[in-house]
Motif scaffolding. Structure first.
Motif, PDB file in Angstrom:
ATOM      1  N   ARG A 347      37.917  27.568  42.024  1.00 38.03           N
ATOM      2  CA  ARG A 347      37.929  27.109  40.630  1.00 38.03           C
ATOM      3  C   ARG A 347      37.680  28.261  39.658  1.00 38.03           C
ATOM      4  O   ARG A 347      37.925  28.138  38.456  1.00 38.03           O
ATOM      5  N   GLU A 348      37.142  29.375  40.183  1.00 40.08           N
ATOM      6  CA  GLU A 348      36.844  30.522  39.327  1.00 40.08           C
ATOM      7  C   GLU A 348      38.152  31.160  38.844  1.00 40.08           C
ATOM      8  O   GLU A 348      39.155  31.189  39.558  1.00 40.08           O
ATOM      9  N   GLU A 349      38.118  31.667  37.633  1.00 35.35           N
ATOM     10  CA  GLU A 349      39.312  32.269  37.047  1.00 35.35           C
ATOM     11  C   GLU A 349      39.447  33.720  37.482  1.00 35.35           C
ATOM     12  O   GLU A 349      38.575  34.547  37.213  1.00 35.35           O
ATOM     13  N   LEU A 350      40.537  34.020  38.164  1.00 39.09           N
ATOM     14  CA  LEU A 350      40.802  35.372  38.630  1.00 39.09           C
ATOM     15  C   LEU A 350      41.792  36.072  37.703  1.00 39.09           C
ATOM     16  O   LEU A 350      42.732  35.451  37.196  1.00 39.09           O
ATOM     17  N   GLU A 351      41.582  37.353  37.498  1.00 35.63           N
ATOM     18  CA  GLU A 351      42.569  38.190  36.821  1.00 35.63           C
ATOM     19  C   GLU A 351      43.284  38.985  37.891  1.00 35.63           C
ATOM     20  O   GLU A 351      42.643  39.688  38.693  1.00 35.63           O
ATOM     21  N   VAL A 352      44.589  38.894  37.946  1.00 34.05           N
ATOM     22  CA  VAL A 352      45.384  39.588  38.972  1.00 34.05           C
ATOM     23  C   VAL A 352      46.337  40.546  38.283  1.00 34.05           C
ATOM     24  O   VAL A 352      47.047  40.186  37.334  1.00 34.05           O
ATOM     25  N   GLU A 353      46.356  41.772  38.764  1.00 30.93           N
ATOM     26  CA  GLU A 353      47.242  42.810  38.220  1.00 30.93           C
ATOM     27  C   GLU A 353      47.983  43.476  39.367  1.00 30.93           C
ATOM     28  O   GLU A 353      47.360  43.913  40.334  1.00 30.93           O
ATOM     29  N   ILE A 354      49.304  43.530  39.263  1.00 29.64           N
ATOM     30  CA  ILE A 354      50.121  44.215  40.268  1.00 29.64           C
ATOM     31  C   ILE A 354      50.777  45.426  39.591  1.00 29.64           C
ATOM     32  O   ILE A 354      51.488  45.268  38.584  1.00 29.64           O
ATOM     33  N   ARG A 355      50.538  46.596  40.137  1.00 26.45           N
ATOM     34  CA  ARG A 355      51.099  47.826  39.565  1.00 26.45           C
ATOM     35  C   ARG A 355      52.025  48.475  40.581  1.00 26.45           C
ATOM     36  O   ARG A 355      51.770  48.473  41.777  1.00 26.45           O
ATOM     37  N   SER A 356      53.092  49.074  40.080  1.00 31.75           N
ATOM     38  CA  SER A 356      53.998  49.809  40.983  1.00 31.75           C
ATOM     39  C   SER A 356      54.569  51.031  40.246  1.00 31.75           C
ATOM     40  O   SER A 356      54.345  51.205  39.052  1.00 31.75           O
TER      41      SER A 356
END
Length: 356
Positions: A347-356
């Protein structure tokens, strides 16, 4: 006798009391708050109107296996010096969950694989915020890449939060310790509060300098995820405390904490002086390859009152162990569960970042 009891050791502490209260609602009269202080256990029992029952238990002394008759699960919310009690639990057939972050203790528990198999018990290690949430987020980050070369884990803890005595003792005792990590597939010895790295938590926290610290996720993840380079670093809020401890370590003053009066004073100081905020933050960055190109997957989680999140992780694992059949043996959390299967944590809010 049916195995339907749950014993929470350290059940009246910062983390244990949350675990007891929540499990007491689901399994009233089957949950025991255990510890050396019968008075504190009885007080918690009264506060929960008997849904949680008291138990006097001193794990620093040999425990009669008969005490564990009818016990399905033991949730350990205290640090231990040896694995005698864990061995007794596993041989009695009681499942075991541990919130300890101690690398050396985890290694001792891993050696109890045969005892767990003999007793038909499941032991789950690395349960909590760090390790625990960090392990699960590392698993998620690895799944975003085709190949993972390294994982950098950074944890921020606010000194304005309420931290349990066991957690404070473990932190103070490890300010100057040396421990092993896996770097480029090889074992390497490093020191606590050395080798600073700048981490960007984003938002109000921003950039912070973090230092190596002996969280046990560094031991399990190279094996369970097959990643050859993993590091976990710690910083504290307010930032000047982190800088002070790094300087304290660099000057060799951490050796003074070997003196019992000074150690006790340091633990008391951390426990009573509530500087900074109650916030915590976790950042897990996996670096590797995606679609033939170098890439990074970054997971960030921020919140307040890390004791609650530690308890939520323990609760999710407890319910998973009690509610399904798991293999006998000693496991790290990410070997049995993932983020989506953790009903409270997910239920916790995750911040997801994908870099390439």
């Amino acid at each position: 006798m049916d195995k339907d009891r749950i014993v929470v050791v350290g059940g009246y502490g910062a983390v244990g009391s949350i675990v007891c209260r929540e499990l007491g609602h689901r399994f009233p009269g089957k949950v025991y708050a255990a510890g050396r202080s019968l008075e504190r256990a009885e007080q918690l029992s009264r506060e929960t109107e008997g849904r949680v029952l008291p138990m006097q238990l001193d794990i620093s002394r040999p425990v009669d296996p008969k005490l564990l008759e009818g016990v399905k699960l033991v949730v350990m919310c205290l640090d231990q010096k040896d694995v005698s009690f864990v061995r007794t639990c596993l041989l009695s057939g009681a499942h075991y969950i541990d919130v300890s972050a101690n690398i050396s203790f985890q290694a001792q528990v891993e050696a109890l694989q045969k005892e767990a198999e003999r007793g038909g018990a499941t032991a789950v290690m690395n349960v909590g915020l760090a390790p625990g949430v960090t392990n699960l987020l590392a698993l998620e980050a690895c799944r975003r890449l085709d190949r993972t070369e390294a994982i950098e884990i950074t944890i921020l803890l606010g000194l304005g939060d309420r931290h349990g005595k066991a957690a404070l003792e473990w932190t103070v005792d490890n300010l100057g310790t040396r421990f092993e990590i896996i770097k480029k597939g090889r074992s390497e010895t490093v020191g606590s509060f050395t080798d600073a790295r700048l981490a960007d938590f984003r938002g109000a926290i921003g950039r912070r300098s973090a230092y190596r610290f002996p969280f046990s996720d560094q031991r399990s993840l190279p094996s369970t995820l097959g990643v050859p380079d993993i590091s976990t670093r710690l910083c504290l809020d307010p930032a000047f405390i982190t800088a002070f401890l790094a300087g304290f370590r660099k000057l060799g003053l951490h050796r003074l904490l070997r003196l019992k009066p000074l150690r006790a004073a340091a633990i008391a100081c951390f426990g009573r002086v509530h500087l900074g905020s109650e916030r915590f933050a976790v950042q897990v960055e996996a670096v590797g390859e995606k679609d033939g190109r170098m890439a990074a997957a970054v997971y960030r989680l921020q919140g307040r009152r890390q004791s609650e999140l530690t308890a939520f992780c323990a609760l999710d694992v407890s319910e998973a162990v009690c509610g399904s059949t798991m293999p006998a043996g000693v496991f790290s959390i990410e070997q049995l569960l993932d983020w989506k299967r953790m009903s409270r944590l997910s239920r916790e809010e995750l911040e997801v970042e994908i870099r390439s």
